[in-house]
Design a protein around this motif. Sequence first.
Motif, PDB file in Angstrom:
ATOM      1  N   PHE A  36       8.207  -1.637   6.763  1.00 56.11           N
ATOM      2  CA  PHE A  36       7.835  -1.177   7.943  1.00 56.11           C
ATOM      3  C   PHE A  36       8.701  -0.596   8.779  1.00 56.11           C
ATOM      4  O   PHE A  36       8.920   0.656   9.569  1.00 56.11           O
ATOM      5  N   ALA A  37       9.886  -1.488   8.946  1.00 57.18           N
ATOM      6  CA  ALA A  37      11.000  -1.146   9.888  1.00 57.18           C
ATOM      7  C   ALA A  37      11.834   0.063   9.265  1.00 57.18           C
ATOM      8  O   ALA A  37      11.875   1.032  10.376  1.00 57.18           O
ATOM      9  N   MET A  38      11.877   0.178   8.003  1.00 56.85           N
ATOM     10  CA  MET A  38      12.624   1.349   7.719  1.00 56.85           C
ATOM     11  C   MET A  38      11.726   2.825   7.922  1.00 56.85           C
ATOM     12  O   MET A  38      12.052   3.686   8.260  1.00 56.85           O
ATOM     13  N   GLN A  39      10.255   2.465   7.586  1.00 52.10           N
ATOM     14  CA  GLN A  39       9.362   3.681   7.917  1.00 52.10           C
ATOM     15  C   GLN A  39       9.369   3.990   9.373  1.00 52.10           C
ATOM     16  O   GLN A  39       9.220   5.092   9.770  1.00 52.10           O
ATOM     17  N   LEU A  40       9.655   3.088  10.152  1.00 53.70           N
ATOM     18  CA  LEU A  40       9.354   3.097  11.661  1.00 53.70           C
ATOM     19  C   LEU A  40      10.716   3.949  11.994  1.00 53.70           C
ATOM     20  O   LEU A  40      10.543   4.906  12.805  1.00 53.70           O
ATOM     21  N   VAL A  41      11.710   3.595  11.664  1.00 60.44           N
ATOM     22  CA  VAL A  41      13.216   4.405  11.887  1.00 60.44           C
ATOM     23  C   VAL A  41      12.982   5.779  11.387  1.00 60.44           C
ATOM     24  O   VAL A  41      13.198   6.650  12.092  1.00 60.44           O
ATOM     25  N   ASN A  42      12.591   6.047  10.210  1.00 56.88           N
ATOM     26  CA  ASN A  42      12.406   7.340   9.522  1.00 56.88           C
ATOM     27  C   ASN A  42      11.336   8.197  10.463  1.00 56.88           C
ATOM     28  O   ASN A  42      11.416   9.438  10.710  1.00 56.88           O
ATOM     29  N   PHE A  43      10.113   7.482  11.008  1.00 55.80           N
ATOM     30  CA  PHE A  43       9.181   8.116  11.763  1.00 55.80           C
ATOM     31  C   PHE A  43       9.851   8.825  13.167  1.00 55.80           C
ATOM     32  O   PHE A  43       9.677   9.784  13.529  1.00 55.80           O
ATOM     33  N   VAL A  44      10.653   7.616  13.728  1.00 49.14           N
ATOM     34  CA  VAL A  44      11.255   8.039  14.894  1.00 49.14           C
ATOM     35  C   VAL A  44      12.138   9.159  14.912  1.00 49.14           C
ATOM     36  O   VAL A  44      12.284  10.115  15.795  1.00 49.14           O
ATOM     37  N   GLU A  45      12.906   9.286  13.919  1.00 47.10           N
ATOM     38  CA  GLU A  45      13.980  10.234  13.719  1.00 47.10           C
ATOM     39  C   GLU A  45      13.200  11.674  13.330  1.00 47.10           C
ATOM     40  O   GLU A  45      13.697  12.580  13.974  1.00 47.10           O
ATOM     41  N   SER A  46      12.337  11.672  12.687  1.00 47.59           N
ATOM     42  CA  SER A  46      11.605  12.917  11.893  1.00 47.59           C
ATOM     43  C   SER A  46      10.781  13.455  13.356  1.00 47.59           C
ATOM     44  O   SER A  46      10.653  14.718  13.523  1.00 47.59           O
ATOM     45  N   THR A  47      10.024  12.289  13.800  1.00 50.38           N
ATOM     46  CA  THR A  47       8.973  12.960  14.701  1.00 50.38           C
ATOM     47  C   THR A  47       9.423  13.643  16.102  1.00 50.38           C
ATOM     48  O   THR A  47       9.346  14.542  16.662  1.00 50.38           O
ATOM     49  N   PHE A  48      10.811  12.859  16.564  1.00 56.96           N
ATOM     50  CA  PHE A  48      11.317  12.871  17.983  1.00 56.96           C
ATOM     51  C   PHE A  48      12.639  13.850  17.695  1.00 56.96           C
ATOM     52  O   PHE A  48      13.194  14.207  18.773  1.00 56.96           O
ATOM     53  N   GLY A  49      13.010  14.092  16.660  1.00 54.08           N
ATOM     54  CA  GLY A  49      14.349  14.947  16.254  1.00 54.08           C
ATOM     55  C   GLY A  49      15.560  14.213  16.904  1.00 54.08           C
ATOM     56  O   GLY A  49      16.381  14.880  17.417  1.00 54.08           O
ATOM     57  N   ILE A  50      15.461  12.794  17.016  1.00 50.70           N
ATOM     58  CA  ILE A  50      16.747  12.170  17.315  1.00 50.70           C
ATOM     59  C   ILE A  50      17.387  11.426  15.953  1.00 50.70           C
ATOM     60  O   ILE A  50      16.947  11.323  14.649  1.00 50.70           O
ATOM     61  N   ALA A  51      18.703  11.222  15.985  1.00 54.09           N
ATOM     62  CA  ALA A  51      19.209  10.298  15.071  1.00 54.09           C
ATOM     63  C   ALA A  51      19.497   8.909  15.603  1.00 54.09           C
ATOM     64  O   ALA A  51      20.006   8.747  16.320  1.00 54.09           O
ATOM     65  N   VAL A  52      18.905   7.914  14.811  1.00 52.02           N
ATOM     66  CA  VAL A  52      19.101   6.557  15.022  1.00 52.02           C
ATOM     67  C   VAL A  52      20.489   6.204  14.672  1.00 52.02           C
ATOM     68  O   VAL A  52      20.695   6.103  13.301  1.00 52.02           O
ATOM     69  N   GLU A  53      21.535   6.008  15.298  1.00 56.18           N
ATOM     70  CA  GLU A  53      22.699   5.415  14.913  1.00 56.18           C
ATOM     71  C   GLU A  53      22.792   4.030  14.652  1.00 56.18           C
ATOM     72  O   GLU A  53      21.831   3.153  14.905  1.00 56.18           O
ATOM     73  N   SER A  54      23.849   3.537  13.949  1.00 53.96           N
ATOM     74  CA  SER A  54      24.176   2.323  13.633  1.00 53.96           C
ATOM     75  C   SER A  54      23.761   1.234  14.864  1.00 53.96           C
ATOM     76  O   SER A  54      23.291   0.135  14.813  1.00 53.96           O
ATOM     77  N   ASP A  55      24.501   1.743  16.017  1.00 52.30           N
ATOM     78  CA  ASP A  55      24.349   0.879  17.280  1.00 52.30           C
ATOM     79  C   ASP A  55      22.785   0.791  17.780  1.00 52.30           C
ATOM     80  O   ASP A  55      22.545  -0.175  18.338  1.00 52.30           O
ATOM     81  N   ASP A  56      22.047   1.621  17.358  1.00 58.55           N
ATOM     82  CA  ASP A  56      20.624   1.679  17.721  1.00 58.55           C
ATOM     83  C   ASP A  56      19.935   0.753  16.943  1.00 58.55           C
ATOM     84  O   ASP A  56      18.617   0.500  17.321  1.00 58.55           O
ATOM     85  N   LEU A  57      20.268   0.151  15.707  1.00 57.25           N
ATOM     86  CA  LEU A  57      19.589  -0.549  14.879  1.00 57.25           C
ATOM     87  C   LEU A  57      19.470  -1.811  15.401  1.00 57.25           C
ATOM     88  O   LEU A  57      19.925  -2.909  14.476  1.00 57.25           O
TER      89      LEU A  57
END
Length: 80
Positions: A36-57
């Motif tokens: 779910f955590a990986m799906q959540l990161v993917n959702f956030v990136e694709s839905t909001f057009g942002i890049a989740v960087e390593s520091d954000d994880l």
Amino acid sequence: MDIKQQVREFVSKFVRGHALGDGEDIFATGFVNSMFAMQLVNFVESTFGIAVESDDLDIDNFRSIDAISALVERKQGAGV
């Protein structure tokens, strides 16, 4: 639709039968797992057009609907 509402709708697909509060720890509920955590990161990136960087994880950025919304707002505000 605002950020929190979009995040709430996504998370609710995985946390069924539980009315999750915006500040409630998603992972402490026991309804979700690492997939779910990986799906959540993917959702956030694709839905909001942002890049989740390593520091954000950091788990604290994804622990609650409020935290995820704050992350998105920060990233969108930074133009990243």
